[in-house]
Design a protein around this motif. Structure first.
Motif, PDB file in Angstrom:
ATOM      1  N   ARG A 153      35.529  37.931  38.700  1.00 37.65           N
ATOM      2  CA  ARG A 153      34.902  36.964  37.802  1.00 37.65           C
ATOM      3  C   ARG A 153      33.589  37.531  37.273  1.00 37.65           C
ATOM      4  O   ARG A 153      32.754  38.032  38.039  1.00 37.65           O
ATOM      5  N   VAL A 154      33.405  37.436  35.951  1.00 35.61           N
ATOM      6  CA  VAL A 154      32.187  37.891  35.284  1.00 35.61           C
ATOM      7  C   VAL A 154      31.561  36.684  34.596  1.00 35.61           C
ATOM      8  O   VAL A 154      32.236  35.973  33.854  1.00 35.61           O
ATOM      9  N   GLU A 155      30.279  36.457  34.842  1.00 30.19           N
ATOM     10  CA  GLU A 155      29.555  35.376  34.162  1.00 30.19           C
ATOM     11  C   GLU A 155      28.738  35.985  33.024  1.00 30.19           C
ATOM     12  O   GLU A 155      27.853  36.808  33.262  1.00 30.19           O
ATOM     13  N   LEU A 156      29.062  35.585  31.801  1.00 30.81           N
ATOM     14  CA  LEU A 156      28.303  36.039  30.636  1.00 30.81           C
ATOM     15  C   LEU A 156      27.103  35.114  30.479  1.00 30.81           C
ATOM     16  O   LEU A 156      27.230  33.973  30.046  1.00 30.81           O
TER      17      LEU A 156
ATOM     18  N   VAL B 280      36.319  35.674  32.677  1.00 31.18           N
ATOM     19  CA  VAL B 280      34.957  35.685  32.132  1.00 31.18           C
ATOM     20  C   VAL B 280      34.532  34.246  31.878  1.00 31.18           C
ATOM     21  O   VAL B 280      35.230  33.495  31.186  1.00 31.18           O
ATOM     22  N   ASP B 281      33.396  33.847  32.434  1.00 34.69           N
ATOM     23  CA  ASP B 281      32.869  32.483  32.281  1.00 34.69           C
ATOM     24  C   ASP B 281      31.652  32.482  31.373  1.00 34.69           C
ATOM     25  O   ASP B 281      30.818  33.397  31.430  1.00 34.69           O
TER      26      ASP B 281
ATOM     27  N   ALA C 129      37.591  32.475  30.126  1.00 34.64           N
ATOM     28  CA  ALA C 129      38.618  33.313  29.508  1.00 34.64           C
ATOM     29  C   ALA C 129      39.287  34.167  30.591  1.00 34.64           C
ATOM     30  O   ALA C 129      38.616  34.960  31.252  1.00 34.64           O
ATOM     31  N   ARG C 130      40.603  33.982  30.738  1.00 37.12           N
ATOM     32  CA  ARG C 130      41.356  34.744  31.736  1.00 37.12           C
ATOM     33  C   ARG C 130      42.214  35.781  31.031  1.00 37.12           C
ATOM     34  O   ARG C 130      43.035  35.454  30.179  1.00 37.12           O
TER      35      ARG C 130
END
Length: 334
Positions: free
Chosen positions: A158-161, A183-184, A190-191
C-alpha cells in the motif's frame, strides 16, 4: 511506557501524523476515537499537537493569502481601542512574527510542506522529478511537489499519496507473493490489476489515469458501499472536490498520460487558476492572481517543464495580462 515517560520526539512524530491525517480528512470514526484518546493521554500531547496545528495554520495563511496576513497585521496594529503603549509593544511582536512566517515560507518554497516532507518516505521539491525503486521492485516516478508514504506488509503493498502526482509501474500481484498493489489518496483508492498508471492528489481533486492493463478505483464515500470503477488503458477518472458525486471520465492516448515524464506541461481549455496551481509546482517563487475574475480565463498550450517562467510569459501575453515579479511572489494582473 506511560505517557509521562514518552520521549518528546516520539510525541512530536505522533502529533505530526495525526495532524496530517486530520487535516486531509482521512480519519474514519474509529480512527477519530483513537485520536481523541491520544490527545487525552497527557497535557504534553495536547500542547504539542496545538503548537503544530498553529504552525500549520500559519503556513496556510502565508502560502495562500500573504496579502491577507499583512492586511490583518496592519488592521490589528491600527485598532483605535489600543493605547499607544500597546501599539508600540505590538510592533516588535509583529516584526518577529513576520520574520518567522517568511522563514517558514522560504522553507516551503524550497523544500515543500515541512509536515508532509517529515512523514513521507519519498518526496520532491518544486521543479524536481524523482524516480524510485520500491522494496518489491515496482517503480515510482514522483512529479514536482509530491510525496508518498509506504505501508508494505506481508499481505499487501500500500502506497499513500500525500500530495502531488505519481506514476507507478507495479510488479504484478502474482510476482509479489499474491500481495495486491494499492495507492490511497484523500478521495480514492486505486488497486492495480495491471502495471502502469498515474495517481493524482491535488488541491482541485484526485484522479487516476491508466497507461497499461487495468486499475480498479474505489471512491471513498461515507455511509454507503463504495462504488468501484475498473479503468482500462487510456481511461481517466477524476473526482473534483467541488462536486465529488459527479466524477469526470475522459479518454487519452496512453502515451499522453503524465506528460511531465517527457518534460512537458500540457493544458487544453484549462482554467487559469488551475494552470497557476500547476506552474507553482515547478517554481520556487509563488504565482498569485491579483483578481478572482481572472480565474476562469481559459488556457491551452504545450510548455517545457524546465521553462515555467517562459510558459508564464506566453500565457500572460495570450490572455492580455501583465506580470509583476516581487521577492518570492509573482503577481498576474490586468
Amino acid at each position: 511506557m506511560t505517557s509521562s515517560d514518552t520521549p518528546l520526539d516520539q510525541i512530536e512524530s505522533e502529533a505530526t501524523e495525526w495532524l496530517v491525517q486530520h487535516t486531509a480528512g482521512r480519519l474514519d470514526p474509529a480512527e477519530t476515537l483513537l485520536f481523541k484518546d491520544w490527545l487525552q493521554r497527557s497535557a504534553q500531547h495536547r500542547a504539542v499537537y496545538e503548537r503544530m496545528r498553529q504552525t500549520w495554520d500559519a503556513l496556510a495563511v502565508l502560502q495562500q493569502m500573504p496579502g491577507d496576513l499583512l492586511r490583518h497585521t496592519a488592521d490589528l496594529h491600527a485598532k483605535p481601542g489600543l493605547a499607544p503603549v500597546g501599539r508600540r509593544w505590538l510592533a516588535p511582536v509583529f516584526a518577529v512574527a513576520a520574520s518567522l512566517l517568511l522563514a517558514i515560507g522560504l522553507t516551503v518554497a524550497w523544500l515543500g510542506n515541512p509536515v508532509t516532507v517529515l512523514i513521507a518516505d519519498y518526496s520532491t521539491a518544486p521543479g524536481e522529478i524523482r524516480g524510485v525503486t520500491l522494496p518489491d521492485g515496482s517503480r515510482l516516478e514522483l512529479a514536482p511537489s509530491s510525496a508518498v508514504k509506504l505501508n508494505f506488509s506481508s499481505t499487501e503493498r500500500r502506497v499513500e499519496l500525500l500530495a502531488g502526482s505519481a506514476y507507478f509501474s507495479a510488479v504484478p500481484q502474482a510476482m509479489a507473493e499474491g500481495r495486491p498493489f494499492i495507492v490511497d489518496t484523500g478521495l480514492l483508492s486505486a488497486r492495480a490489476l495491471g502495471t502502469q498508471f498515474l495517481v493524482e492528489h491535488l488541491p482541485r481533486g484526485d484522479g487516476v489515469a491508466v497507461a497499461e492493463h487495468d486499475v480498479a478505483v474505489t471512491m471513498k464515500l461515507p455511509g454507503s458501499d463504495p462504488p468501484v470503477t475498473v479503468l482500462s488503458p487510456g481511461q481517466v477518472l477524476r473526482y473534483r472536490r467541488d462536486r465529488m458525486s459527479a466524477p469526470d471520465m475522459a479518454r487519452l492516448d496512453p502515451q499522453e498520460i503524465a506528460p511531465w515524464r517527457g518534460g512537458n506541461l500540457v493544458f487544453y481549455q484549462v482554467p487559469l487558476h488551475e494552470v497557476v496551481a500547476e506552474l507553482n509546482r515547478y517554481r520556487r517563487s509563488r504565482i498569485l492572481l491579483a483578481n478572482d475574475d481572472l480565474s476562469a480565463r481559459v488556457v491551452s498550450g504545450v510548455f517545457r517543464i524546465g521553462e515555467p517562467d517562459g510558459a508564464l510569459r506566453v500565457i500572460a501575453d495570450e490572455l492580455g495580462l501583465r506580470i509583476t515579479a516581487l521577492p518570492f511572489i509573482t503577481v498576474i494582473h490586468k
